[in-house]
Design an enzyme around this catalytic site. Structure first.
Site, PDB file in Angstrom:
ATOM      1  N   ASP A  48      -1.134  16.193  34.278  1.00 36.84           N
ATOM      2  CA  ASP A  48      -0.221  16.591  34.209  1.00 36.84           C
ATOM      3  C   ASP A  48       1.179  16.477  34.581  1.00 36.84           C
ATOM      4  OD1 ASP A  48       0.134  19.195  36.240  1.00 36.84           O
ATOM      5  OD2 ASP A  48       0.741  17.482  37.959  1.00 36.84           O
ATOM      6  N   GLU A 120      -5.417  18.745  30.354  1.00 41.09           N
ATOM      7  CA  GLU A 120      -4.575  18.068  31.354  1.00 41.09           C
ATOM      8  C   GLU A 120      -5.308  16.583  31.164  1.00 41.09           C
ATOM      9  OE1 GLU A 120      -2.176  20.465  34.214  1.00 41.09           O
ATOM     10  OE2 GLU A 120      -3.927  19.445  34.135  1.00 41.09           O
TER      11      GLU A 120
END
Length: 227
Positions: A48, A120
């Site tokens: 992220d 991610e």
């Protein structure tokens, strides 16, 4: 699990464990603790942050006239769950995930949140295995594509129309846009547009397309007029 060659990510891992870790959902890890299975949640956390940086760096460099608030909105539209889910489908990540029995039965292989998290996690795994340039190679083209699409729909105001309405009030004035030049390589070209009222250059805009450059020139002209 499918072998690495069948994963459509354009990257070959040196550390195979990182790849497997990125594809391991927490439900599978919980059911296979005795086998040493580790979920991709920690990689998702790192991914992220890596994704946010790569995206922010790109739009900061390529949308030079966009204010901070609009940059934030643009980044959010690119790194959101819906966007990452679309990318996961392209990569066919859902077919490769290791899921627990309950998650499998509940449709987890197609769940947007699960697939977005996997993107991610995979990004983080590639970053740890090959560094930032490898991570950019994995995700940057998609960021460019989404940014280009979003930028054409995120103008809070059609500056060209607003300026045209002002100029039309004076019938003696004519508004035209003229291409002054182009810069950059073919894959990252930037256009420079001059805005003229009658024969006078009032403002100059730059953008990744002629349309974007014209909008920027119109915005600057409106600023000069106090609008």
């Amino acid at each position: 699990m499918a072998p690495q060659s069948q994963l459509e990510i354009g990257y070959t891992f040196r550390n195979e464990q990182l790849r497997q870790n990125a594809l391991t959902h927490s439900s599978y890890a919980n059911e296979n603790r005795e086998k040493g299975a580790r979920s991709n949640e920690r990689l998702e956390f790192l991914g992220d942050a890596v994704l946010g940086f790569i995206c922010a760096e790109y739009i900061y460099a390529h949308f030079r006239s966009m204010p901070e608030g609009e940059l934030t909105k643009l980044r959010a539209s690119i790194v959101c769950e819906k966007s990452l889910h679309e990318y996961a489908l392209r990569l066919r990540l859902g077919e490769r995930l290791l899921l627990g029995h309950g998650e499998e039965a509940g449709g987890g292989r197609k769940r947007p949140s699960v697939l977005a998290d996997a993107v991610e996690a995979m990004l983080a795994a590639i970053y740890l295995d090959g560094g930032m340039e490898a991570a950019k190679a994995f995700i940057l083209d998609y960021i460019k594509e989404k940014a280009e699409t979003a930028s054409h729909t995120r103008h809070p105001l059609d500056y060209k129309t607003a300026l045209q309405e002002i100029v039309q009030k004076n019938r003696e004035e004519t508004l035209t846009y003229r291409l002054k030049g182009e810069t950059g390589p073919d894959h990252d070209k930037r256009f420079i547009i001059e805005l003229l009222i009658n024969s006078n250059v009032i403002a100059q805009g730059e953008g990744r397309s002629k349309k974007e450059a014209e909008q920027e020139a119109a915005r600057l002209a409106l600023e000069l007029m106090g609008q």
